[in-house]
Scaffold this motif. Structure first.
Motif, PDB file in Angstrom:
ATOM      1  N   GLU A 108       0.729  -1.152  -0.091  1.00  0.00           N
ATOM      2  CA  GLU A 108      -0.051   0.148  -0.078  1.00  0.00           C
ATOM      3  C   GLU A 108       0.864   1.381   0.112  1.00  0.00           C
ATOM      4  N   ASP A 407     -13.299  -0.803   1.228  1.00  0.00           N
ATOM      5  CA  ASP A 407     -12.214  -1.403   2.419  1.00  0.00           C
ATOM      6  C   ASP A 407     -13.102  -1.400   3.762  1.00  0.00           C
ATOM      7  N   ALA A 491      -9.062  -5.932  -2.729  1.00  0.00           N
ATOM      8  CA  ALA A 491      -8.337  -6.032  -1.768  1.00  0.00           C
ATOM      9  C   ALA A 491      -7.987  -7.514  -1.107  1.00  0.00           C
TER      10      ALA A 491
END
Length: 624
Positions: A108, A407, A491
């Motif tokens: 990230e 997220d 993700a």
């Protein structure tokens, strides 16, 4: 025969926690040859990143190397190999290797780059520390590296802060920081996980070019078998801290032997899947609600018309051209978007980062107000303008249309237990007694395949996939008709991604839900969507049923997106030469009749039943 650049033998890494000790890496052995790429593959928690941290000696305080060796044979000197496992993690020898001869690109980039310093300072700092270069020389080299990694304005990058860059440029800045010292070994930990497919392809191409140019070795940590097929020379498959299979890429991908690897390959969405074929996750979600056939269709309206319509939505944003310039510029984020979501179906909205996908979903959610256009919703009593709703009507709409975020960790309150998170929507809408809310929370957990004993736990104690399931459970708390899913699996590793995608399909079938599914991954959208709309620079450029879109992609941008998806089949490699040309994402450079110059909006034209293309108005006049 040349000795390998890096040789790991019988490496064990132990963690000591409040719950007791456990072994994260157990007897790991593999080599990284010179100028080659080794890919470490496995699910989250298999020990991939911990291995990389051990090589750089940046393990967390609760971890220690229990046994084994990490031999690094630096090609720059004639000294014998150094055993990194025996070095002092904070000693001079390790500090000279870390960031100098061994560099790392983290997963990230936004959390790896300091928000307080310019990108130029952070990249040149590595050279100042490791090569003892002066500031002027370091900045000159930084400009060269910025140009090499594809920054549009390398000199401006020196004074740019990370928050001013897109995800792709931030990742390029991380690569520049890693490469400025010309390392012998580059460790890339999930370097493209959060990037859209075209940016990912460009980053992978860049890494291949730089490796050929500098002859560095690369340790690529990934769960994406498509990336492995296009990048790796050899593959190491890890499961629960151990190597279960290793060998040349051809052998591993053509003839997988271990059941774990074959299970990983079955969990990857593919374009050649049969109609009705399901992904096979390594661990299936056991949903009690779906297993016993319980549904909530009783509240679903009987009429068959679309549940949601967006008509000619437009949205612009005003940005400052510079901190102190006083000038502004107008960004056209969404240009005349129209969508129609049938009841019980899924529309996939795909495109690169920044194309306007999330802005569209936020306008549908009424979190943003469009400059023009409208959103219509049918709760069974007829279409109503969402932006005209007030009072009880607006509250009912908020219940009926819910959001699943990209997220889950940042969308779940870390101070609230699972019970509090799941019952909060019920409390806000004043639904049920405390006992009824408790029963509903247990039902929601069972619906997404989580143990009801999880109600008193906090979000940090769950894995990424479990947190995403909690996000889905919270979105279902108010029995909605529509879910807006914004990159809900981007993700997650492939096996957890397969779990969540199968869960979403099963919930849709059981509860009659309608989905707007936003993603940059075309293979994922192909699996879950019925109709696909392709977005670029605020326009929908092509819309079609998924079978028609993948059988006959007519727009050059759609063709480029499809060409950029890495396939686990090594007989279908990425065409890097084609993707190197950047004109596919610039509407002014598209060929006729697709070209959209400044002020040109174009018109959606149906070329076959249900298959629409955006063409220039001038080309339509000529055809008429």
């Amino acid at each position: 025969m040349k000795t390998p650049l890096l040789s790991i033998r019988d490496l064990s890494i132990d963690f000591t926690t409040d719950a007791g000790a456990f072994r994260a890496v157990d007897g790991l052995s593999f080599d990284v040859p010179r100028a080659k790429t080794i890919a470490i593959v496995g699910e989250s928690g298999s020990g991939k990143s911990v291995t990389a941290q051990a090589i750089l000696r940046i393990l967390p305080k609760i971890a220690r190397i229990g046994s084994g060796s990490i031999l690094f044979d630096d090609p720059r000197d004639n000294a014998p190999p150094i055993d990194i496992a025996r070095l002092d993690a904070e000693g001079e020898a390790m500090r000279s290797l870390r960031g100098g001869r061994i560099a790392m690109i983290f997963q990230e980039p936004m959390t790896s780059l300091s928000p307080l310093h310019t990108v130029g300072d952070q990249v040149s700092e590595a050279l100042i520390i490791h090569a003892k270069a002066g500031k002027a020389e370091a900045e000159e080299r930084a400009v060269d590296v910025f140009a090499r990694v594809g920054f549009p304005d390398p000199k401006r990058a020196l004074v740019t802060y990370p928050f001013e860059l897109s995800g792709g440029l931030r990742q390029r800045a991380m690569i520049a920081m890693a490469l400025i010292t010309r390392p012998a070994l580059l460790i890339a930990d999930e370097p493209t996980t959060a990037l859209d497919v075209t940016t990912q392809a460009q980053i992978l191409d860049l890494m291949r070019e730089l490796q050929a140019e500098t002859q560095m070795s690369m340790l690529l940590i990934t769960h994406d078998l498509g990336v492995v097929a296009n990048m790796a020379d050899e593959v190491v498959v890890m499961y629960r801290g151990r190597v279960v299979e290793a060998g040349p890429r051809e052998e591993i991908l053509r003839r997988p032997q271990h059941p774990y690897l074959t299970a990983l390959m079955r969990a990857v969405p593919r374009f050649d899947m049969e109609p009705g074929e399901r992904l096979t996750p390594i661990r299936e979600i056991k949903s009690a609600i779906l297993a016993n056939g319980s549904t909530e269709r009783a509240n679903a309206p009987a009429n068959a018309g679309p549940v949601l319509k967006a008509e000619e939505l437009c949205k612009t944003f005003t940005l400052r051209a510079g901190w102190f310039s006083g000038r502004t510029r107008l960004i056209h984020a969404v240009n005349g978007i129209s969508l129609e979501l049938p009841r019980g179906k899924t529309i996939g909205l795909v495109g690169e980062s920044g194309c306007g996908k999330t802005t569209v979903s936020k306008m549908i959610m009424r979190a943003l107000t469009p400059d023009s256009g409208r959103v219509l919703f049918d709760d069974g009593s007829g279409m109503r303008d969402v932006f005209a709703l007030e009072g009880d009507g607006l509250k009912a709409y908020r219940r009926a249309v819910q959001f699943v975020f990209q997220d889950p960790f940042s969308s779940l309150n870390p101070r609230m237990t699972v019970y509090e998170s799941l019952t909060e929507p019920l409390r806000i809408h004043d639904i049920g007694t405390p006992d009824e809310r408790f029963g509903r929370a247990k039902q929601l957990l069972e619906m997404v395949g989580l143990d009801r004993r999880s109600l008193r736990r906090y979000p940090h104690s769950f894995s990424g996939g479990q947190r995403q399931r909690l996000g889905i459970a919270r979105a279902l708390a108010l029995e909605p008709q529509v879910l807006l899913c914004d990159e809900p699996v981007s993700a997650l590793d492939v096996s957890v991604q397969a779990q969540v995608l199968n869960l979403l399909k099963d919930l849709q079938s059981a509860l009659g839900l309608s989905y707007l599914f936003v993603s940059h991954n075309l293979a994922v959208v192909d699996y879950i969507a019925d109709t696909i709309a392709v977005m670029c620079r605020g326009y929908i450029v092509e819309e079609a049923p998924k079978v028609a879109l993948f059988r006959n992609p007519a727009h050059p941008y759609t063709q480029a997106l499809l060409a950029a998806v890495p396939d686990p089949d090594i007989d279908r490699p990425l065409d890097f030469a084609k993707l190197r040309v950047d004109r596919f994402s610039d509407p002014a450079k598209w060929p006729e009749p697709f070209r959209l110059t400044a002020g040109e909006v174009g018109t959606m034209v149906e070329i076959e039943p249900g298959h629409k293309l955006r063409l220039t108005s001038s080309s339509l006049k000529e055809a008429a």
